[in-house]
Design an enzyme around this catalytic site. Structure first.
Site, PDB file in Angstrom:
ATOM      1  N   THR B  49       0.872  -1.180   0.000  1.00 54.50           N
ATOM      2  CA  THR B  49       0.000   0.000   0.000  1.00 54.50           C
ATOM      3  C   THR B  49       0.910   1.231   0.000  1.00 54.50           C
ATOM      4  O   THR B  49       2.133   1.090   0.024  1.00 54.50           O
ATOM      5  CB  THR B  49      -0.890   0.041   1.257  1.00 54.50           C
ATOM      6  OG1 THR B  49      -0.076   0.408   2.381  1.00 54.50           O
ATOM      7  CG2 THR B  49      -1.537  -1.303   1.542  1.00 54.50           C
ATOM      8  N   CYS B  50       0.308   2.410   0.003  1.00 54.35           N
ATOM      9  CA  CYS B  50       1.168   3.594  -0.014  1.00 54.35           C
ATOM     10  C   CYS B  50       1.921   3.767   1.306  1.00 54.35           C
ATOM     11  O   CYS B  50       2.880   4.516   1.377  1.00 54.35           O
ATOM     12  CB  CYS B  50       0.367   4.843  -0.368  1.00 54.35           C
ATOM     13  SG  CYS B  50      -1.080   5.045   0.644  1.00 54.35           S
ATOM     14  N   ASN B  51       1.484   3.065   2.334  1.00 57.00           N
ATOM     15  CA  ASN B  51       2.155   3.199   3.636  1.00 57.00           C
ATOM     16  C   ASN B  51       3.030   2.022   4.021  1.00 57.00           C
ATOM     17  O   ASN B  51       3.722   2.083   5.019  1.00 57.00           O
ATOM     18  CB  ASN B  51       1.116   3.391   4.746  1.00 57.00           C
ATOM     19  CG  ASN B  51       0.514   4.761   4.705  1.00 57.00           C
ATOM     20  OD1 ASN B  51       1.206   5.721   4.387  1.00 57.00           O
ATOM     21  ND2 ASN B  51      -0.758   4.862   4.987  1.00 57.00           N
ATOM     22  N   GLU B 114      -8.810   4.156   8.560  1.00 52.82           N
ATOM     23  CA  GLU B 114      -9.101   4.340   7.125  1.00 52.82           C
ATOM     24  C   GLU B 114      -9.645   3.039   6.515  1.00 52.82           C
ATOM     25  O   GLU B 114      -9.393   1.953   7.048  1.00 52.82           O
ATOM     26  CB  GLU B 114      -7.841   4.847   6.398  1.00 52.82           C
ATOM     27  CG  GLU B 114      -6.591   4.017   6.661  1.00 52.82           C
ATOM     28  CD  GLU B 114      -6.269   3.080   5.556  1.00 52.82           C
ATOM     29  OE1 GLU B 114      -7.071   3.027   4.612  1.00 52.82           O
ATOM     30  OE2 GLU B 114      -5.261   2.379   5.643  1.00 52.82           O
ATOM     31  N   GLN B 120      -7.280  -3.556   0.264  1.00 55.09           N
ATOM     32  CA  GLN B 120      -5.926  -3.875  -0.212  1.00 55.09           C
ATOM     33  C   GLN B 120      -5.482  -5.242   0.303  1.00 55.09           C
ATOM     34  O   GLN B 120      -4.819  -5.994  -0.420  1.00 55.09           O
ATOM     35  CB  GLN B 120      -4.955  -2.773   0.252  1.00 55.09           C
ATOM     36  CG  GLN B 120      -5.173  -1.476  -0.516  1.00 55.09           C
ATOM     37  CD  GLN B 120      -4.573  -0.268   0.195  1.00 55.09           C
ATOM     38  OE1 GLN B 120      -4.472  -0.227   1.417  1.00 55.09           O
ATOM     39  NE2 GLN B 120      -4.197   0.743  -0.584  1.00 55.09           N
TER      40      GLN B 120
END
Lengths: 274, 439
Positions: B49-51, B114, B120
């Site tokens: 994921t983006c994190n 979130e 995801q």
């Protein structure tokens, strides 16, 4: 049967109080806000059974005294709310509606002795034209009570939104447009039934009221005519303002609420003069 | 428990480091294919994921998993030079389960609560299942993780309320309008914030969007990007013409003067007779505050939205202990399930099941035998049970040496189900509890 009726009569406000508490929990805890509540239909059936028993015991529709009418308004309000919940699938206004219904039924139940005293006193209200006067009056009271509840919620919600007060009510109240729409539509329905009530009332008065002589008019009837006419004019203004003058939702709601308060005054005056 | 996770996340490394190791696009699939050929991971799943970039796996014990993981990533990404291993973390056994469930609950996310991470995780599992690198153990683990994610969202405030200005604008509109599908949105300005707000409104159900912008070409470009809505572009000075038919206005121009003024629009808006939600995201403000005084108008500016967001973040923060309790409970349940599938305990239960059966049958038919025959019968049934159980027990013992973790667990679970061994275990535990209570 009187004992049974008495027990049921006192159970009814408790049933509505329980529903108000249940809806209050839904409102605060924000759970099941979109589920249907089977308790409402059970309460309606229970209340319906009570009214049927009442009718059997006293031999007529329970529409004679104002206290009986309050009870019928309470059950019809529950039925209307049930239909609204079915369509909107939104339970968030339930707590306010059932608090009102509880108050109506409590007032009615608390006056059981008065009801018994009046029950069976069929008189002209059990006659065909009498029913045509009382039934639309019950429906008008019900619809206008709804209009008032939704108008109050709209005004509270609107005030919160205008003042950027994002607290509990901001979260829990149904959307403002739904509240405004429900308030106005209920008021329109109430207004239509109120008009029918006034017309049939006029005919009744013409037939039975003065007895054709120069007898002085009954003060209770006079109060009903004056206050009822004032409320009718206010609701007529509301409808005109909404459709023709494009009044704001808040103004329409405030006037709906004012009209209902006048109706409430009418009812209380009528009770006081009984 | 043979289960581990290796990863890098926003907690251990800044974005410029994380992006070096991110397995975006088809890289995750390629990683799994490459890892599958190697005898280091019995099972593997990549979450990117983006994190975070994480590898959940069941190790074979044949090699160094961290080295293998980093080696594959370096090869796929074309990285050269030394890798700073300190930015990676590794959790094993129960700690790995706790970590995964925390991720699924969005407790480990940059924005706590979130919603994207659960989707995801599902995508990551789907990919691993397609590549046949996720089998019984990872499958069970992931389904339990999905459950954790759903529970924390439904039973706590963690996922409730918007935590970005753009989604807060959509939430405000939803507090005014019940049916977003029938609403028309006027976007005044076509910047990034306006675009984010438009997307939030579209996902809330809005289907008609009008974009008014000083540069018409940019507005037209945005209409093409806003899929899922019927969007059209107009020039900024025509915004007043459409406001009469609009329900929601989102302003975010860079203008130094108000774009929507009371003098120009006051009358038009007053005559509408229906509600209008105006969200002014611009600084300096685009909307004349006097418009907010009109009865049907609800005007909110960036400060109001910030307050909504701050309140929601605080509410989520307050509910973190409840979410953690859910995670803790579900970790306990998973560990209990895993432990129940150990071969040794299953063998004991299997023996107990047969012994109970044997005793029941002897009780049933024992009366038809003489005393001496009954002794023979005891011996005969004991011997028969042992013989019947010999192969299944040998099979269970052999699993520990020969089979993969998933094969072992699957086989043990099948046997437990077949002979309803959970019942026996529950009875035994009940007896244990009773004894404890007696004491």
């Amino acid at each position: 049967m009187d004992t049974l009726l008495s027990i049921l009569n006192w159970l009814l406000p408790l049933v509505y109080l329980a529903l108000a508490i249940d809806y209050g929990a839904t409102f605060i805890l924000r759970n099941r806000t979109h589920d249907r509540n089977p308790g409402v239909i059970l309460a309606i059936v229970f209340h319906g059974a009570f009214l049927v028993l009442w009718g059997v015991r006293f031999g007529g529709l329970p529409l004679v005294s104002n206290y009986e009418i309050l009870s019928v308004v309470a059950v019809s309000s529950a039925a209307v709310y049930w239909a609204i919940e079915l369509v909107t699938r939104d339970r968030r206004a339930g707590v306010f509606v059932f608090l009102l219904i509880f108050l109506l039924q409590y007032t009615s139940s608390a006056s059981l002795s008065v009801m018994i005293a009046h029950a069976g006193d069929s008189g002209h209200m059990q006659a065909g034209l009498g029913r045509l006067h009382v039934l639309p009056a019950v429906l008008a009271y019900t619809a206008l009570a709804f209009g008032a509840v939704y108008a109050t919620l709209y005004l509270v919600g609107q005030r919160n939104m205008k003042h950027h007060n994002f607290g509990l009510l901001f979260d829990r109240l149904p959307p403002l447009d739904l509240l405004g729409r429900m308030s106005f539509q209920s008021m329109q329905v109430g207004f239509a039934f109120m008009t029918i009530t006034i017309i049939t009332g006029g005919v009744l008065f013409h037939r039975f009221g003065s007895g054709g002589g120069a007898m002085p008019i009954d003060p209770k009837l006079l109060a009903k005519i004056v206050i009822g006419s004032a409320a009718w004019i206010i609701f007529a203004m509301d409808v005109f303002g909404k459709y023709i003058l494009k009044w704001s939702v808040s103004r329409v709601s405030a006037i709906t609420l004012a009209g209902f308060l006048i109706i409430a005054v009418l009812f209380v005056t009528s009770l006081a003069l009984s | 428990m043979k289960l581990s996770v290796i990863g890098i996340s926003h907690r251990t490394a800044p974005v410029e480091v994380r992006e070096r190791y991110a397995l975006t696009g088809d890289l995750a699939g390629r990683f799994l294919r490459a890892a599958h050929l190697e005898n280091v991971f019995e099972e593997a799943m990549v979450l990117d994921t983006c994190n975070r970039t994480e590898l959940y796996f069941v190790p074979t014990g044949a090699g160094d998993c961290m080295d293998s993981f980093l080696g594959h990533v370096a090869k796929l990404k074309g990285l050269s030079g030394d890798v700073d291993k300190s930015v990676f973390y590794r959790h094993d056994s129960q700690a790995a389960v706790e970590h995964l469930f925390g991720v699924a609950a969005a407790l480990d996310s940059q924005i706590v609560g979130e919603h994207q991470v659960l989707g995801q995780l599902k995508d990551a599992y789907r990919l691993a299942a397609e590549q046949r690198t996720a089998r019984f153990l990872l499958g069970r683990l992931m389904h339990r993780a999905f459950r954790v994610g759903k529970r924390t969202r439904s039973e706590t405030e963690l996922g409730r309320g918007s935590v970005s200005v753009a989604s807060a604008a959509a939430d405000l509109a939803a507090q005014i309008f019940s049916d977003m599908g029938g609403r028309t949105v006027l976007m005044v300005g076509a910047g990034q914030t306006a675009e984010a707000a438009a997307r939030s409104l579209i996902s809330a159900g809005v289907r008609r969007v009008v974009i008014a912008n000083r540069t018409l070409s940019r507005a037209e470009e945005l209409t093409r990007e806003l899929t899922g809505a019927n969007a059209r572009a107009i020039e900024l000075d025509r915004a007043g013409e459409v406001i009469g038919d609009t329900d929601i206005v989102i302003c975010s121009t860079g203008s130094s003067e108000p774009v929507l003024t009371y003098d120009a629009l006051g009358d038009i808006i007053s005559r509408r007779g229906k509600l209008l939600c105006i969200v002014d995201l611009a600084v300096p403000r685009d909307v004349d505050p006097k418009l907010g005084d009109l009865p049907n108008v609800f005007l909110h500016n960036i400060n109001d939205l910030d307050r909504v967001v701050a309140r929601n973040i605080e509410r989520r923060r307050q509910d973190i202990p409840r979410a953690k309790a859910i995670v803790e409970f579900e970790v306990g349940e998973f560990v209990k399930w895993y432990d129940s599938l150990q071969a040794a305990s299953t063998i004991k239960l299997l023996n107990r099941r047969f012994e109970l059966l044997r005793q029941a049958e002897i009780e049933r038919y024992g009366g038809k035998f003489s005393d001496s025959d009954r002794e023979q019968l005891q011996r005969f049934t004991e011997s028969l049970c042992k013989k019947i159980l010999h192969r299944p027990i040998a099979f269970l013992r052999g699993l520990a040496q020969d089979a993969s973790v998933s094969d072992q667990l699957l086989a043990v679970e099948t046997i437990r189900r077949m002979y309803e061994l959970d019942e026996i275990e529950a009875e035994q535990n009940g007896r244990g509890d009773d004894l404890e209570n007696d004491e």
